[in-house]
Each structure stands twice: as C-alpha cells, then as structure tokens.
Design an enzyme around this catalytic site. Structure first.
Site, short mmCIF file in Angstrom:
data_model
loop_
_atom_site.label_atom_id
_atom_site.label_comp_id
_atom_site.label_asym_id
_atom_site.label_seq_id
_atom_site.Cartn_x
_atom_site.Cartn_y
_atom_site.Cartn_z
N LYS A 66 0.83 -1.22 0.00
CA LYS A 66 0.00 0.00 0.00
C LYS A 66 0.85 1.25 0.00
CE LYS A 66 -2.05 -1.04 3.82
NZ LYS A 66 -1.33 -2.30 4.05
N GLU A 121 2.38 4.94 11.08
CA GLU A 121 3.28 4.12 10.27
C GLU A 121 4.71 4.27 10.75
OE1 GLU A 121 2.33 1.83 7.91
OE2 GLU A 121 0.35 2.28 8.71
N ARG A 122 5.63 3.56 10.11
CA ARG A 122 7.02 3.50 10.56
C ARG A 122 7.76 4.81 10.27
NH1 ARG A 122 5.52 -1.00 7.91
NH2 ARG A 122 5.60 -3.00 9.02
#
Length: 265
Positions: free
Chosen positions: A38, A66-67
């Site tokens: 994604k 997210e990261r």
C-alpha cells in the site's frame, strides 16, 4: 482539472493504469493487509503526479501510525526528485502516543483546507494509514474508560471518520483530491473501521495477498479494480483506457478459470 495518468508496471510487460483526476474532488482508497504494498503504491502515485504538475498544486502527506523509516525514505525521495518544495509532510508515527496519532489526521486535513481556502491551491491529499487513525481513536476511547460499541470500536467511530472525509471537498475555485491507504486487519474487509471508510470513497483499489504471493507487483486485484472503475466511472476514463479496463477484466477472469482447471487436473 488536470488529468494525470500514472503507469505502474505489473508483472512482465503488463501495465496497470491508475487514472487520477487532479483538480476534481475524488476520494480513492488503497485497501490491503500487511505487507502487500500500500505504502509503495501510494508513494509511487505521489512521485508521478507531482513530477508532472509541479506548479499546479501542492501535496500533503499524512503519515498516521506508520514506521518512522518510511517517512524518512519518502522525504529523501521527494528531496532527490526536487518536489519537496511542493509538499507538506506531517507524521504521527507508530511509536507515538495515540493522541499524537489521532490528531495527525485532523492536522493534515486542516493544512489541506488552509492551502485550498487561504492560498487558493489545488491540493493532492494522501494519507497512510486511515485505519491507524481509527485505531488511535479507539485507544483514546479506552484510556478514557468509555464503553465500546458491540463491534469493539469506539462509539464515536462514525463521526470521527466523517469529520476527516466530509471536509476533503472542493470549494468554489479549488479542489482537494484524496488518495488514502487503508490497512485491512487479518485481510478482513468487513472490519467495522474498514467498512466505515468505504462509504466516503468514490473508488477503491484492492491489493490482494493471493496476487502478492504470485510475485505480481503492485498486488492489485485487477478484476475487482476494473469492475469498480467501470461501474462507478469516477475516474473519467478515455475511450482507450476504458477498452483497456475491459480487456484487463477479461484477462483476469480467464486466468482465474485456467488456474481452477489446472488445480482440478
């Protein structure tokens, strides 16, 4: 609006064409489980659209839950390609507390409205990941010792998702085009948070784990995507693109039939 065609290579010699109308109020969702690409696809769309229309609009990227590494890589890539000046990046990373992650979504939407209304810019709004926004809201709800709804999510889930999406629209002169990634927990598209986002989208792109296992990248379910594009017609396909979509749909269905016959034999 400015019609931009993003070509993404799928497999060997096959091109998946994702039509994005910049300058039109369109909401597109990229759905998929963990590790199916994604973020990579979202970043690819961002690079291609901005590189072709540097002076026409500004982009906003909201990294929600997210990261940190992915945010750093995105910044370095935008800097390398010379489009970082046309971009605003706002992050509430995975390690942040739920308040930061939750408010990142609202802050990004506020930025989009500012550029649209105050600076009179067309805006490309990208969010990764909208499920993490809903998840952060649920964590805050539990911390406040509130009773969850019967599906396990916060009672305010509907209004929170609405607050984000109902403001991502055109005004009299400028537009906000939205493309967002939505994590599908356990590959269950019937998860209440996932289903709540569905209602606000004009089009959806489903990333399939089965396609990913076959080594086809990005792992887009072609038949599902093309049926969605043809039925809703929100991407304003040209005649040649529409014929391509029909051919891709037939090809995907034929491949599925051959695989079924192969398993039987």
């Amino acid at each position: 609006g400015v019609s931009v065609l993003v070509g993404v290579i799928v497999g060997v010699g096959v091109s998946l064409l994702v039509g994005v109308c910049v300058g039109v109020s369109v909401l597109v969702g990229l759905f998929g489980g963990a590790g199916v690409g994604k973020t990579v696809l979202l970043s690819e769309i961002l690079h291609n659209v901005i590189n072709r229309n540097k002076e026409k609009f500004i982009s906003i990227f909201a990294g929600i839950g997210e990261r940190t590494r992915e945010g750093q890589e995105l910044y370095e890539e935008l800097k390398r390609t010379g489009v970082v000046d046309q971009s605003s990046l706002i992050f509430g990373t995975m390690g942040s507390n739920p308040t930061v992650r939750f408010l990142t979504g609202y802050a990004a939407v506020s930025l989009a409205r500012h550029f649209r209304d105050v600076q009179s810019k067309n805006v490309l709004f990208l969010a990764d990941n909208m499920f993490r926004f809903a998840q952060a809201g649920n964590e805050l709800f539990l911390l406040m010792d509130q009773i969850s709804s019967e599906d396990g999510y916060q009672a305010a889930l509907v209004s929170q998702i609405a607050d984000i999406h109902e403001t991502l629209v055109n005004n009299e002169n400028k537009s906000i085009t939205t493309i967002e990634a939505i994590y599908v927990p356990a590959d269950d598209v019937f998860d209440p948070a996932v289903q709540e986002v569905f209602g606000y989208l004009d089009s959806s792109i489903l990333l399939s784990r089965d396609v990913y296992r076959e080594g086809r990248y990005p792992a887009v379910s072609l038949a599902r995507h093309f049926r969605d594009v043809q039925s809703k017609n929100v991407l304003f396909l040209a005649d040649n693109m529409f014929r391509f979509a029909q051919a891709g749909n037939r090809s995907e269905e034929h491949t599925s039939e051959l695989q079924s016959l192969s398993r039987i034999s």
